[in-house]
Design a protein around this motif. Structure first.
Motif, PDB file in Angstrom:
ATOM      1  N   LEU A 119       0.814  -1.211   0.000  1.00 59.53           N
ATOM      2  CA  LEU A 119       0.000   0.000   0.000  1.00 59.53           C
ATOM      3  C   LEU A 119       0.848   1.261   0.000  1.00 59.53           C
ATOM      4  O   LEU A 119       0.521   2.246  -0.658  1.00 59.53           O
ATOM      5  CB  LEU A 119      -0.919   0.013   1.227  1.00 59.53           C
ATOM      6  CG  LEU A 119      -2.096  -0.960   1.208  1.00 59.53           C
ATOM      7  CD1 LEU A 119      -2.770  -0.987   2.573  1.00 59.53           C
ATOM      8  CD2 LEU A 119      -3.094  -0.583   0.142  1.00 59.53           C
ATOM      9  N   LEU A 120       1.944   1.235   0.740  1.00 60.65           N
ATOM     10  CA  LEU A 120       2.776   2.434   0.878  1.00 60.65           C
ATOM     11  C   LEU A 120       3.872   2.523  -0.169  1.00 60.65           C
ATOM     12  O   LEU A 120       4.465   3.581  -0.358  1.00 60.65           O
ATOM     13  CB  LEU A 120       3.407   2.470   2.277  1.00 60.65           C
ATOM     14  CG  LEU A 120       2.424   2.562   3.455  1.00 60.65           C
ATOM     15  CD1 LEU A 120       3.181   2.560   4.775  1.00 60.65           C
ATOM     16  CD2 LEU A 120       1.560   3.792   3.335  1.00 60.65           C
ATOM     17  N   GLY A 121       4.115   1.429  -0.884  1.00 64.89           N
ATOM     18  CA  GLY A 121       5.215   1.402  -1.838  1.00 64.89           C
ATOM     19  C   GLY A 121       5.075   2.394  -2.975  1.00 64.89           C
ATOM     20  O   GLY A 121       6.071   2.801  -3.568  1.00 64.89           O
ATOM     21  N   ASN A 122       3.834   2.791  -3.288  1.00 65.79           N
ATOM     22  CA  ASN A 122       3.618   3.734  -4.392  1.00 65.79           C
ATOM     23  C   ASN A 122       3.570   5.191  -3.948  1.00 65.79           C
ATOM     24  O   ASN A 122       3.552   6.090  -4.787  1.00 65.79           O
ATOM     25  CB  ASN A 122       2.305   3.404  -5.110  1.00 65.79           C
ATOM     26  CG  ASN A 122       2.380   2.092  -5.847  1.00 65.79           C
ATOM     27  OD1 ASN A 122       3.423   1.718  -6.375  1.00 65.79           O
ATOM     28  ND2 ASN A 122       1.273   1.364  -5.879  1.00 65.79           N
ATOM     29  N   CYS A 123       3.507   5.428  -2.641  1.00 62.71           N
ATOM     30  CA  CYS A 123       3.277   6.810  -2.210  1.00 62.71           C
ATOM     31  C   CYS A 123       4.255   7.314  -1.153  1.00 62.71           C
ATOM     32  O   CYS A 123       4.398   8.529  -1.006  1.00 62.71           O
ATOM     33  CB  CYS A 123       1.846   6.964  -1.696  1.00 62.71           C
ATOM     34  SG  CYS A 123       1.504   6.087  -0.147  1.00 62.71           S
ATOM     35  N   TRP A 124       4.935   6.442  -0.414  1.00 56.28           N
ATOM     36  CA  TRP A 124       5.754   6.956   0.687  1.00 56.28           C
ATOM     37  C   TRP A 124       6.930   6.018   0.956  1.00 56.28           C
ATOM     38  O   TRP A 124       6.926   5.246   1.912  1.00 56.28           O
ATOM     39  CB  TRP A 124       4.888   7.110   1.951  1.00 56.28           C
ATOM     40  CG  TRP A 124       5.410   8.191   2.852  1.00 56.28           C
ATOM     41  CD1 TRP A 124       6.101   8.026   4.030  1.00 56.28           C
ATOM     42  CD2 TRP A 124       5.293   9.597   2.652  1.00 56.28           C
ATOM     43  NE1 TRP A 124       6.422   9.242   4.565  1.00 56.28           N
ATOM     44  CE2 TRP A 124       5.940  10.233   3.747  1.00 56.28           C
ATOM     45  CE3 TRP A 124       4.717  10.379   1.662  1.00 56.28           C
ATOM     46  CZ2 TRP A 124       6.005  11.620   3.864  1.00 56.28           C
ATOM     47  CZ3 TRP A 124       4.787  11.755   1.767  1.00 56.28           C
ATOM     48  CH2 TRP A 124       5.419  12.362   2.862  1.00 56.28           C
ATOM     49  N   VAL A 125       7.962   6.126   0.129  1.00 55.12           N
ATOM     50  CA  VAL A 125       9.112   5.236   0.216  1.00 55.12           C
ATOM     51  C   VAL A 125      10.302   5.970   0.806  1.00 55.12           C
ATOM     52  O   VAL A 125      10.601   7.101   0.432  1.00 55.12           O
ATOM     53  CB  VAL A 125       9.467   4.682  -1.181  1.00 55.12           C
ATOM     54  CG1 VAL A 125      10.678   3.769  -1.111  1.00 55.12           C
ATOM     55  CG2 VAL A 125       8.277   3.933  -1.762  1.00 55.12           C
ATOM     56  N   ARG A 126      10.952   5.320   1.769  1.00 57.91           N
ATOM     57  CA  ARG A 126      12.209   5.789   2.382  1.00 57.91           C
ATOM     58  C   ARG A 126      12.096   7.120   3.117  1.00 57.91           C
ATOM     59  O   ARG A 126      13.098   7.750   3.421  1.00 57.91           O
ATOM     60  CB  ARG A 126      13.341   5.843   1.335  1.00 57.91           C
ATOM     61  CG  ARG A 126      13.529   4.511   0.628  1.00 57.91           C
ATOM     62  CD  ARG A 126      14.884   4.326   0.025  1.00 57.91           C
ATOM     63  NE  ARG A 126      14.986   3.052  -0.657  1.00 57.91           N
ATOM     64  CZ  ARG A 126      15.156   1.866  -0.068  1.00 57.91           C
ATOM     65  NH1 ARG A 126      15.241   1.799   1.245  1.00 57.91           N
ATOM     66  NH2 ARG A 126      15.222   0.759  -0.768  1.00 57.91           N
ATOM     67  N   LYS A 127      10.903   7.557   3.374  1.00 55.34           N
ATOM     68  CA  LYS A 127      10.676   8.706   4.260  1.00 55.34           C
ATOM     69  C   LYS A 127       9.929   8.195   5.480  1.00 55.34           C
ATOM     70  O   LYS A 127       8.987   7.405   5.343  1.00 55.34           O
ATOM     71  CB  LYS A 127       9.856   9.799   3.547  1.00 55.34           C
ATOM     72  CG  LYS A 127      10.571  10.471   2.398  1.00 55.34           C
ATOM     73  CD  LYS A 127       9.721  11.580   1.773  1.00 55.34           C
ATOM     74  CE  LYS A 127       8.538  11.024   1.005  1.00 55.34           C
ATOM     75  NZ  LYS A 127       8.929  10.295  -0.222  1.00 55.34           N
ATOM     76  N   PRO A 128      10.319   8.607   6.684  1.00 51.45           N
ATOM     77  CA  PRO A 128       9.670   8.085   7.882  1.00 51.45           C
ATOM     78  C   PRO A 128       8.155   8.279   7.861  1.00 51.45           C
ATOM     79  O   PRO A 128       7.652   9.333   7.466  1.00 51.45           O
ATOM     80  CB  PRO A 128      10.311   8.906   9.004  1.00 51.45           C
ATOM     81  CG  PRO A 128      11.636   9.330   8.463  1.00 51.45           C
ATOM     82  CD  PRO A 128      11.407   9.553   7.001  1.00 51.45           C
ATOM     83  N   VAL A 129       7.442   7.254   8.274  1.00 49.17           N
ATOM     84  CA  VAL A 129       5.993   7.314   8.394  1.00 49.17           C
ATOM     85  C   VAL A 129       5.595   6.582   9.675  1.00 49.17           C
ATOM     86  O   VAL A 129       6.030   5.466   9.930  1.00 49.17           O
ATOM     87  CB  VAL A 129       5.289   6.701   7.165  1.00 49.17           C
ATOM     88  CG1 VAL A 129       5.725   5.258   6.919  1.00 49.17           C
ATOM     89  CG2 VAL A 129       3.779   6.788   7.319  1.00 49.17           C
ATOM     90  N   LEU A 130       4.812   7.247  10.495  1.00 46.69           N
ATOM     91  CA  LEU A 130       4.323   6.641  11.728  1.00 46.69           C
ATOM     92  C   LEU A 130       3.095   5.803  11.413  1.00 46.69           C
ATOM     93  O   LEU A 130       2.170   6.263  10.741  1.00 46.69           O
ATOM     94  CB  LEU A 130       3.962   7.725  12.753  1.00 46.69           C
ATOM     95  CG  LEU A 130       5.108   8.649  13.183  1.00 46.69           C
ATOM     96  CD1 LEU A 130       4.565   9.886  13.878  1.00 46.69           C
ATOM     97  CD2 LEU A 130       6.062   7.909  14.116  1.00 46.69           C
ATOM     98  N   LEU A 131       3.083   4.571  11.902  1.00 44.85           N
ATOM     99  CA  LEU A 131       1.956   3.679  11.684  1.00 44.85           C
ATOM    100  C   LEU A 131       1.350   3.297  13.029  1.00 44.85           C
ATOM    101  O   LEU A 131       2.024   2.709  13.878  1.00 44.85           O
ATOM    102  CB  LEU A 131       2.393   2.419  10.940  1.00 44.85           C
ATOM    103  CG  LEU A 131       2.967   2.613   9.534  1.00 44.85           C
ATOM    104  CD1 LEU A 131       3.420   1.276   8.967  1.00 44.85           C
ATOM    105  CD2 LEU A 131       1.939   3.253   8.615  1.00 44.85           C
ATOM    106  N   GLN A 132       0.085   3.654  13.211  1.00 46.82           N
ATOM    107  CA  GLN A 132      -0.632   3.308  14.435  1.00 46.82           C
ATOM    108  C   GLN A 132      -1.570   2.144  14.137  1.00 46.82           C
ATOM    109  O   GLN A 132      -2.457   2.240  13.283  1.00 46.82           O
ATOM    110  CB  GLN A 132      -1.434   4.500  14.959  1.00 46.82           C
ATOM    111  CG  GLN A 132      -2.177   4.189  16.254  1.00 46.82           C
ATOM    112  CD  GLN A 132      -3.027   5.345  16.736  1.00 46.82           C
ATOM    113  OE1 GLN A 132      -2.961   6.443  16.178  1.00 46.82           O
ATOM    114  NE2 GLN A 132      -3.813   5.114  17.773  1.00 46.82           N
ATOM    115  N   CYS A 133      -1.399   1.051  14.863  1.00 42.03           N
ATOM    116  CA  CYS A 133      -2.153  -0.177  14.600  1.00 42.03           C
ATOM    117  C   CYS A 133      -3.185  -0.477  15.680  1.00 42.03           C
ATOM    118  O   CYS A 133      -3.604  -1.634  15.842  1.00 42.03           O
ATOM    119  CB  CYS A 133      -1.195  -1.358  14.457  1.00 42.03           C
ATOM    120  SG  CYS A 133      -0.066  -1.216  13.051  1.00 42.03           S
TER     121      CYS A 133
END
Length: 347
Positions: A66-80
């Protein structure tokens, strides 16, 4: 190698197709200034395409496709948090793997936990953290917890459990449950919260996150409604924005949306409207009740580009899309496109 970012904005986003498309549309210099917190949806979320990617294997969610097309190699916080409530299998069977698999495939995924989640998960939370990365974890602290006399003790317990130094953590001061309708009253509370958190350690970042966007669409059919951005006005006053802003203090909101997370299988009919952000307000522009989308959404977009608050088609990809829709150069889109426009322009 992950990109070095210098964020000054930390939006909280639903991980829906529209929000992901909005992130993908950002110019590189803008993307380098934000640290997004994505709330991962549970299995019952109605977006079938998203769910098929997230749950290719039952009860073993993965985010990298899901994230491979929009947010690669930049930090992203994921809340599960919502995933952990819905998936029946034990978290140790899937949570650490969700983060490690994402990192192996170029997603700089940073786990974001509440204080209670760290306390209950223990070693599972620790196994989800990357000690090799510059930013290791996000710690979500509610506005109520910020006033708890035991806050210092609780934060020490979290750092001990995760075996981390404060310099590798971002603290998210979550004001999503707070009434922000009077910025002049809220501003000192935000300032006091920042001061208290800074006393507890040299955090890499401290991010305020809150919103005054209403839970229900405020505009009736064929109506435009202005909504004040109280969270921005309060934050500006709290940190004396015009003079100087410390590099580790970040503003955050829920983009052009409320803080209530509603996940459902119901196929509610999409509301034909756009939410256009300005410096201190949102303008919610809603289409007529009936008619073809091509006509209704063209009228919405034309109202925006003819207004005094339109930023111009060169402001963002989203603004160019609004212009082209208004002129009939491109089609009216769908609910995902409208969310992407709202998100991309707002950021």
């Amino acid at each position: 190698m992950n990109e070095v970012i210098t964020p000054n904005y930390a939006p909280a986003l639903r991980m829906k197709a529209g929000e992901l498309a909005g992130l993908q549309s950002l110019a590189g210099d803008i993307a380098a200034r934000i640290l997004p917190r994505l709330i991962v949806p549970p299995p019952k979320e109605r977006d079938r395409k998203l769910q098929s990617e997230l749950f290719r294997l039952p009860e073993q969610p993965r985010v990298h496709s899901l994230l491979g097309n929009c947010w690669v190699r930049k930090p992203v916080l994921l809340q599960c948090s919502y995933l952990m409530r819905e998936i029946r299998s034990e978290a140790e069977k899937w949570l650490p793997a969700l983060f490690s698999d994402a990192r192996d495939l170029g997603i700089a995924a940073v786990a974001a936990f509440t204080l209670s989640e760290v306390a209950s998960l223990g070693s599972v939370a620790r196994a989800s953290v990357s000690h090799l990365d510059e930013l290791a974890v996000g710690i979500i602290v509610s506005s109520a917890e910020l006033g708890d006399p035991k806050l210092a003790e609780n934060m020490r317990s979290v750092l001990d459990a995760l075996r981390l130094d404060p310099a590798k953590c971002v603290v998210l001061a979550d004001f999503s449950d707070a009434d922000l309708s009077e910025p002049e009253i809220v501003a000192p509370i935000i300032r006091a919260s920042y001061d208290r958190l800074q006393e507890l350690g040299p955090w890499r970042y401290i991010a305020f996150q809150g919103t005054s966007f209403p839970e229900h669409n405020p505009a009736s059919h064929n109506q435009t409604v202005r909504v004040d951005r109280h969270e921005w006005l309060a934050w500006v006053a709290a940190i004396d924005y015009q003079r100087s802003t410390p590099d580790n203090l970040l503003f955050g909101d829920f983009t052009a949306d409320c803080a209530k997370m509603s996940f459902s299988k119901s196929q509610a009919r999409a509301i034909r409207h756009l939410r256009y952000t300005t410096n201190d307000s949102w303008f919610v522009v809603r289409a007529t009740e009936t008619g073809r989308d091509a006509v209704r959404m063209r009228q919405v977009c034309k109202h925006i580009i003819d207004s005094s608050w339109y930023a111009g088609r060169n402001f963002s990809t989203a603004d160019d899309r609004i212009f082209r829709m208004a002129r009939g150069i491109s089609g009216p889109g769908n609910a995902t496109d409208w969310r992407a426009i709202n998100t991309g322009h707002h950021i």
